[in-house]
Scaffold this active site. Structure first.
Site, PDB file in Angstrom:
ATOM      1  CB  SER A  20      23.301  32.417   1.199  1.00 43.92           C
ATOM      2  OG  SER A  20      23.401  31.033   1.356  1.00 43.92           O
ATOM      3  N   GLY A  91      15.020  25.850   3.507  1.00 39.99           N
ATOM      4  CA  GLY A  91      15.394  25.924   4.923  1.00 39.99           C
ATOM      5  C   GLY A  91      15.804  27.334   5.323  1.00 39.99           C
ATOM      6  NE  ARG A 119      16.608  21.161   5.782  1.00 44.23           N
ATOM      7  CZ  ARG A 119      17.171  22.068   4.993  1.00 44.23           C
ATOM      8  NH1 ARG A 119      16.562  22.442   3.874  1.00 44.23           N
ATOM      9  NH2 ARG A 119      18.334  22.591   5.317  1.00 44.23           N
ATOM     10  CB  SER A 164      23.824  26.493  11.765  1.00 41.40           C
ATOM     11  OG  SER A 164      22.637  27.004  11.190  1.00 41.40           O
ATOM     12  CD  GLN A 166      19.462  27.368   6.938  1.00 43.58           C
ATOM     13  OE1 GLN A 166      18.925  26.500   7.628  1.00 43.58           O
ATOM     14  NE2 GLN A 166      19.521  27.294   5.629  1.00 43.58           N
ATOM     15  CG  ASP A 312      25.207  24.109   1.257  1.00 44.33           C
ATOM     16  OD1 ASP A 312      24.856  23.321   2.159  1.00 44.33           O
ATOM     17  OD2 ASP A 312      24.896  25.320   1.259  1.00 44.33           O
ATOM     18  NE  ARG A 343      22.102  18.366   0.312  1.00 39.63           N
ATOM     19  CZ  ARG A 343      22.070  19.689   0.277  1.00 39.63           C
ATOM     20  NH1 ARG A 343      23.039  20.398   0.852  1.00 39.63           N
ATOM     21  NH2 ARG A 343      21.080  20.313  -0.334  1.00 39.63           N
ATOM     22  NE  ARG A 386      23.537  23.275  -2.313  1.00 36.99           N
ATOM     23  CZ  ARG A 386      23.512  24.357  -3.089  1.00 36.99           C
ATOM     24  NH1 ARG A 386      23.977  24.298  -4.333  1.00 36.99           N
ATOM     25  NH2 ARG A 386      23.034  25.513  -2.646  1.00 36.99           N
TER      26      ARG A 386
HETATM   27  O1  SPQ Z   1      18.095  26.815   2.442  1.00 40.44           O
HETATM   28  P1  SPQ Z   1      18.493  25.400   2.592  1.00 40.44           P
HETATM   29  O2  SPQ Z   1      17.402  24.494   2.094  1.00 40.44           O
HETATM   30  O3  SPQ Z   1      18.898  25.029   3.994  1.00 40.44           O
HETATM   31  O4  SPQ Z   1      19.768  25.173   1.629  1.00 40.44           O
HETATM   32  C1  SPQ Z   1      21.096  24.650   1.776  1.00 40.44           C
HETATM   33  C2  SPQ Z   1      21.540  24.222   0.324  1.00 40.44           C
HETATM   34  O5  SPQ Z   1      22.154  23.189   0.106  1.00 40.44           O
HETATM   35  O6  SPQ Z   1      21.280  25.020  -0.568  1.00 40.44           O
HETATM   36  C3  SPQ Z   1      21.232  23.488   2.761  1.00 40.44           C
HETATM   37  F1  SPQ Z   1      20.589  22.455   2.487  1.00 40.44           F
HETATM   38  O7  SPQ Z   1      22.042  25.680   2.139  1.00 40.44           O
HETATM   39  C4  SPQ Z   1      22.123  26.293   3.428  1.00 40.44           C
HETATM   40  C5  SPQ Z   1      23.469  25.965   4.045  1.00 40.44           C
HETATM   41  O8  SPQ Z   1      23.674  24.582   4.174  1.00 40.44           O
HETATM   42  C6  SPQ Z   1      21.977  27.790   3.234  1.00 40.44           C
HETATM   43  C7  SPQ Z   1      22.452  28.594   4.401  1.00 40.44           C
HETATM   44  C8  SPQ Z   1      22.128  30.038   4.475  1.00 40.44           C
HETATM   45  O9  SPQ Z   1      21.788  30.654   3.449  1.00 40.44           O
HETATM   46  O10 SPQ Z   1      22.227  30.590   5.588  1.00 40.44           O
HETATM   47  C9  SPQ Z   1      23.252  28.051   5.385  1.00 40.44           C
HETATM   48  C10 SPQ Z   1      23.628  26.612   5.441  1.00 40.44           C
HETATM   49  O11 SPQ Z   1      22.791  25.941   6.355  1.00 40.44           O
HETATM   50  P2  SPQ Z   1      23.106  25.912   7.940  1.00 40.44           P
HETATM   51  O12 SPQ Z   1      22.094  24.935   8.486  1.00 40.44           O
HETATM   52  O13 SPQ Z   1      24.504  25.409   8.070  1.00 40.44           O
HETATM   53  O14 SPQ Z   1      22.927  27.244   8.483  1.00 40.44           O
END
Ligand code: SPQ
Length: 428
Positions: A20, A91, A119, A164, A166, A312, A343, A386
């Site tokens: 991240s 993502g 997704r 989230s 993201q 995660d 998952r 994972r």
């Molecule tokens: O980047 P990606 O594919 O979404 O990766 C994951 C992971 O397991 O490595 C989720 F599948 O991590 C996300 C995490 O779940 C990384 C992240 C971030 O860097 O901001 C935030 C989390 O997702 P979210 O949807 O809760 O914001």
């Protein structure tokens, strides 16, 4: 790949950089004026996708293993990409980048692999559209490929239905380019790497419980970033160290940001012998060494506001729970369904193949312990890093060897995972 039971794991490893934080270091370095240097960057496939996308927007980025230098020239210097911005499996890359692209005065097209195509993106495209963004895609902007035409943005007060990072980060990055102030409020606090790193780049944000506000028009100034080891990667070694007899593992320089340390709380509640040695010189992101030893574990209930702090890590916690006395219940984790795979389904199906007694629920799972995992089966990561690593760790405790398919997926976040596992079990 065929893997078999190990007798003990001992020694010390340096966990690779946090995924991240690595993504954000490239993105914010690209938006800043000046030269940003990044140490202990994660050279995993996901973070390399982020580098590739920003290079396509004209940013000069040098990457040599875990050393990265970004020659930023300010957000206005990003240029229209001549080809598709390919985020691969990431993502984080697509959702955060959409927040940046939403306010840029050019056209861009964004897509990734098969998993990314499934997704949900409306969670990000909807609030961005409320700010004035012009984004289109399959199913009204829910699925890739997506196209973005730059627009003038205005600040909004956004209440996110899910915790989230993201969503929060995409809206804040659009807010940086919007007129007025943008506020994001979440049901529970998600990881705060964006807030911490934007501050390190000179941006002012204000925070109040689960709300964060940003005022548009602020400029980023280059910074020197040290990326601590990824606690989500460390979690696999914490689990194996606790489960395998006669083990003691030292994990160096692991990120200890409180929005990510839910797995440490869970291990402690399960009775794990875990020692935390925080580093004195932690700056924007706290970090330290972790020492884990073979432990007798007991079941726990996991739900509520701890979930975003360990989302995660749930696949590896599920495996750990098979080795704990009693029934472990994981709830409030429906977000697991929209990760690289569903998952809940992949954890349950693959662990059942190894002989585990585990039940899916609407928002989590129930794991019955303590059980012997028979193994002797072929399992698959289903393209999810994972799940692949969880199965790699499972092979250390199954009675019979197991065959793991699609282990390449692990390169997304931990290219040296099996090297480290072999080193600790003296198999290198
Ligand atoms: O980047 P990606 O594919 O979404 O990766 C994951 C992971 O397991 O490595 C989720 F599948 O991590 C996300 C995490 O779940 C990384 C992240 C971030 O860097 O901001 C935030 C989390 O997702 P979210 O949807 O809760 O914001």
């Amino acid at each position: 790949m065929k893997r078999e039971k190990v007798q003990a794991l001992n020694g010390e490893i340096h966990i690779p950089g946090d995924k991240s934080i690595s993504h954000r270091s490239v993105m914010f370095g690209a938006l800043a004026k000046g030269t940003t240097t990044v140490k202990n960057f994660l050279p995993g496939a996901d973070c390399l996708s982020t580098i590739d996308c920003f290079r396509k927007m004209g940013v000069r980025i040098e990457q040599n293993g875990s050393d990265v230098v970004i020659h930023g020239n300010g957000i206005d210097s990003l240029s229209e990409p001549e080809s598709l911005l390919d985020v691969g499996n990431s993502g984080t890359t697509i959702r955060l980048m959409l927040g940046i692209l939403a306010g840029r005065p050019f056209y861009s097209a964004v897509a990734g692999d098969e998993s990314i195509a499934k997704r949900p993106m409306k969670r990000v495209t909807e609030p961005l559209k409320q700010m004035g963004a012009k984004i289109d895609g399959r199913a009204g902007g829910e699925f890739t490929p997506l196209s973005v035409s730059g627009a003038s943005l205005k600040g909004i007060d956004y209440v996110s239905p899910v915790a989230s990072a993201q969503i929060k980060s995409a809206v804040l990055l659009a807010g940086l380019q919007a007129e007025g102030t943008t506020t994001v409020t979440e049901p529970h606090k998600s990881r705060d790497h964006t807030e911490r790193m934007l501050s390190a780049f000179g941006v002012k944000l204000s925070e109040d419980q689960t709300s964060v506000s940003i005022t548009g028009g602020q400029k980023l100034t280059a910074a020197d970033i040290f990326v601590p080891g990824d606690i989500s990667s460390a979690a696999f070694f914490l689990a194996v160290g606790a489960m395998v007899p006669n083990s003691k593992i030292i994990l160096k320089n692991v990120g200890l940001n409180p929005t990510r340390t839910g797995v440490i709380d869970v291990l402690k509640n399960m009775g794990a012998k875990l020692e935390i040695k925080p580093s004195a010189d932690s700056s924007a992101e706290p970090y330290g060494d972790l020492v884990i030893e073979t432990s007798s574990l007991k079941a726990v209930e996991i739900g509520g506001d701890i979930i975003p702090r360990l989302i995660d890590e749930i696949p590896i916690i599920a495996l750990l729970a098979t080795q704990a006395e009693g029934t472990t219940v994981i709830k409030d984790a429906a977000e697991l369904k929209v990760k690289e795979t569903n998952r809940i389904d992949t954890v349950v199906s693959e662990l059942r193949k190894l002989g585990a007694e585990i039940e899916p629920t609407a928002d989590g799972m129930k794991v019955y312990g303590k059980q012997t995992l028979k193994g002797g089966a072929t399992v698959s990561s289903h393209g999810d890093h994972r799940i692949g690593m969880m199965l790699g760790i499972a092979s250390c405790i199954t009675e019979e060897p197991i065959e793991i398919e699609q282990t390449d997926a692990i390169h997304v976040s931990y290219p040296t995972f099996f090297k480290h596992l072999n080193k600790l079990s003296n198999k290198s």
